[in-house]
Design an enzyme around this catalytic site. Structure first.
Site, PDB file in Angstrom:
ATOM      1  CG  ASP A 152      21.777 104.194  13.055  1.00  0.00           C
ATOM      2  OD1 ASP A 152      21.049 103.410  13.686  1.00  0.00           O
ATOM      3  OD2 ASP A 152      21.465 105.143  12.374  1.00  0.00           O
ATOM      4  CG  ASN A 210      15.803 107.150   6.311  1.00  0.00           C
ATOM      5  OD1 ASN A 210      15.148 107.712   7.034  1.00  0.00           O
ATOM      6  ND2 ASN A 210      17.063 106.661   6.777  1.00  0.00           N
TER       7      ASN A 210
HETATM    8 CA    CA Z   1      18.866 104.454  14.254  1.00  0.00          CA
END
Ligand code: CA
Ligand code: CA
Length: 558
Positions: free
Chosen positions: A302, A391
């Site tokens: 991810d 992030n």
């Molecule tokens: Ca994702």
């Protein structure tokens, strides 16, 4: 002067006051945005996404006198991730269900537009009920919605001019990012990489909302790259495009980052899986792909590459290079030649154990023993975590220091693959999800880092006590970096050494994007405040210490 004629006009248009002389925003004005400090016309404070302003009235010497001028309540308890647009004496801010126009000197509302959405959309949004901002062009404000629509509003009045559906939210699609307008085309991406969807980028006609093109970001059989997916796995293969791209007008290339592969379990889709976890360079008028670079082939973790990074012109080995600099969620800081995608540097900027290095000749990661054991079914601790080394929030660039300023994360997560099962509209992961490993008490989980792009090393780091910051950063000609804390402190630090020079406690946590602008010779700094976002999904009990509640704050020297 703004007129103050207030009138009620139906359920969606609550009020308006019409500045009648609002000039049209041209493509030339958008191109110039990074160098026109009197306005903010693009996400990124310029097509180059550097989030740098040359303004220096507020500087290392004067910032101690920075004081709040006004605060405006967004009347919204969700996390606030919107970057304000400022143009011609009006500020535009979005929440997940409203767009507001404000007088930027007073915070007074000029108009407010509300969006009605089906109630079940809120349980679909993967990672926060948010919106990240609007775009402006030719007298219109453009934005997207959680139920995957794109709409245009009259910038003067807030009246809705058109609204088109990009995708079905019941499939797991959502839209949260500010559109990018370049080459006369409104471009939007799509979220839903956790739901077994297929990503794409759309181009829309700014006047009518007619779809001009759509480019899918997973390659189908028969397409170039189609052989990087077994069977029809590309059709649920992810590669979402849930943030905003950057644009180089001279090269006429848009750069857009793509997210994770679906499902997360990489063993069920053996191959590189183009174009997951990549940057794609394409033509805005047609969407034609020109080059791509894949950061995490076959994406095991991810590691979304959706935050595309910054377009920077810098000297490398004595040569002037036009580069794309990206702090990837996979923990490596990449520098690419943005004309052709050639890799120039890739070094870890946080702790990384999923790959030993990036091979400079092939441009591919050399996967570590940890990743080999995970592919064989092992249960391992992986650095960086699902949140990445950084992030979604963007970093900023200061040309005077040659450093990239980012809120970075030092966290790991437990990872073990499992058998994926597809159900429409539900998470499609194929892994044993147990969240992230919070660092032990007293150990920072995140830093404000001043990163050398060519080495990945930080010149300095400022540790966040307690929760790490998930906010963006702003760099200025005053030698400052602005950012905010999860607990609501809006701060300015010295760009050369990380020393905190100023702090103001706002009304909620900060996960948004600071901006600065000037009007009538006065410099202003603005931030949208409101705790929430992806961090709120991790169950950190410390979040209870900070109240929710969206608001906009603007500061100036007193
Ligand atoms: Ca994702
Ligand atoms: Ca500007």
């Amino acid at each position: 002067m703004l007129m103050t004629r207030w009138l009620a006009a139906g359920a969606t248009l609550l009020s308006l006051a019409a500045p009648t002389t609002l000039q049209a925003q041209t493509m030339e004005a958008l191109k110039a945005d990074a160098n026109t400090p009197g306005d903010i016309l693009t996400y990124g404070m310029g097509y180059n996404n550097q989030r740098y302003s040359a303004l220096k009235q507020v500087n290392t010497q004067t910032v101690g006198k920075l004081a709040p001028l006004w605060s405006y309540s967004l009347n919204n308890p969700q996390g606030q991730e919107s970057q304000p647009i400022v143009h011609n004496g009006v500020m535009y801010v979005t929440t997940h269900n409203t767009t507001v126009a404000l007088n930027p000197l007073t915070g007074k509302q000029i108009w407010k537009h509300e969006i009605e959405m089906p109630a079940d959309v809120f349980k679909m949004a993967c990672c926060g009920i948010v919106n990240r901002g609007a775009a402006i062009f030719d007298g219109k404000i453009y934005r997207v919605t959680l139920d995957a629509h794109v709409l245009a509003l009259d910038a003067n009045t807030g009246k809705q001019l058109w609204k088109v559906k990009a995708a079905n939210y019941l499939d797991g699609h959502a839209m949260t990012a500010a559109p990018l307008i370049a080459g006369g085309v409104v471009m939007t991406g799509i979220a839903g990489g956790e739901y077994g969807t297929r990503g794409f980028i759309d181009g829309w006609d700014p006047q009518t909302g007619k779809q001009l093109w759509r480019k899918y970001t997973t390659a189908a059989p028969g397409d170039k790259g189609g052989d990087t997916w077994p069977g029809d796995t590309h059709s649920k293969g992810g590669a979402p495009t849930w943030l905003t791209g950057a644009y180089d007008p001279e090269l006429d290339l848009v750069y857009w980052g793509t997210g994770n592969a679906g499902p997360w379990n990489p063993e069920v889709r053996k191959g590189d899986n183009l174009y997951v976890c990549s940057v794609i360079a394409f033509r805005p008028k047609t969407g034609e792909f020109v080059w791509h670079y894949q950061f995490s082939p076959n994406d095991p973790y991810d590691y979304d590459a959706t935050e595309v990074g910054m377009l920077v012109d810098m000297k490398i080995d004595g040569q002037d290079r036009k580069v794309l600099a990206q702090a990837n969620r996979n923990g490596f800081f990449y520098v690419l030649d943005r004309a052709n995608g050639k890799l120039l540097a890739a070094n870890p900027y946080v702790k990384v154990n999923w790959a030993d290095k990036i091979d400079m000749a092939s441009g591919r990661p050399v996967e570590s023993e940890v990743t080999k054991r995970i592919r064989a079914g092992g249960d391992e601790t992986v650095w960086p975590s699902v949140l990445g080394g950084k992030n979604w929030t963007p970093m900023s660039w200061n040309p005077a220091t040659g450093l990239a300023y980012a809120n970075t994360l030092e966290m790991s997560w437990p990872y073990q693959i499992a058998k994926p099962e597809y159900k429409k509209g539900e998470w499609y992961l194929g892994m044993n999800m147990r969240g992230v490993n919070f660092p032990p008490k007293g150990t920072p989980g995140g830093y404000l880092s001043a990163i050398d792009p060519m080495t990945g090393k930080s010149k300095w780091q400022m540790a966040w006590p307690g929760q790490p910051s998930m906010a963006g950063t702003l760099s200025t000609g005053g030698g400052l970096v602005f950012t905010g804390a999860a607990t609501g402190e809006f701060i300015a630090v010295d760009a050369t050494n990380g020393k905190k020079l100023w702090e103001f406690q706002t009304s909620s946590g900060i996960i948004g994007l600071p901006v600065t602008w000037e009007q009538n010779g006065q410099q202003y700094v603005s931030i949208v405040v409101g705790a929430g976002g992806v961090w709120a999904l991790l169950g950190d009990e410390r979040m209870a210490e900070t109240p929710a509640g969206g608001s906009v704050w603007t500061f100036a020297l007193k």
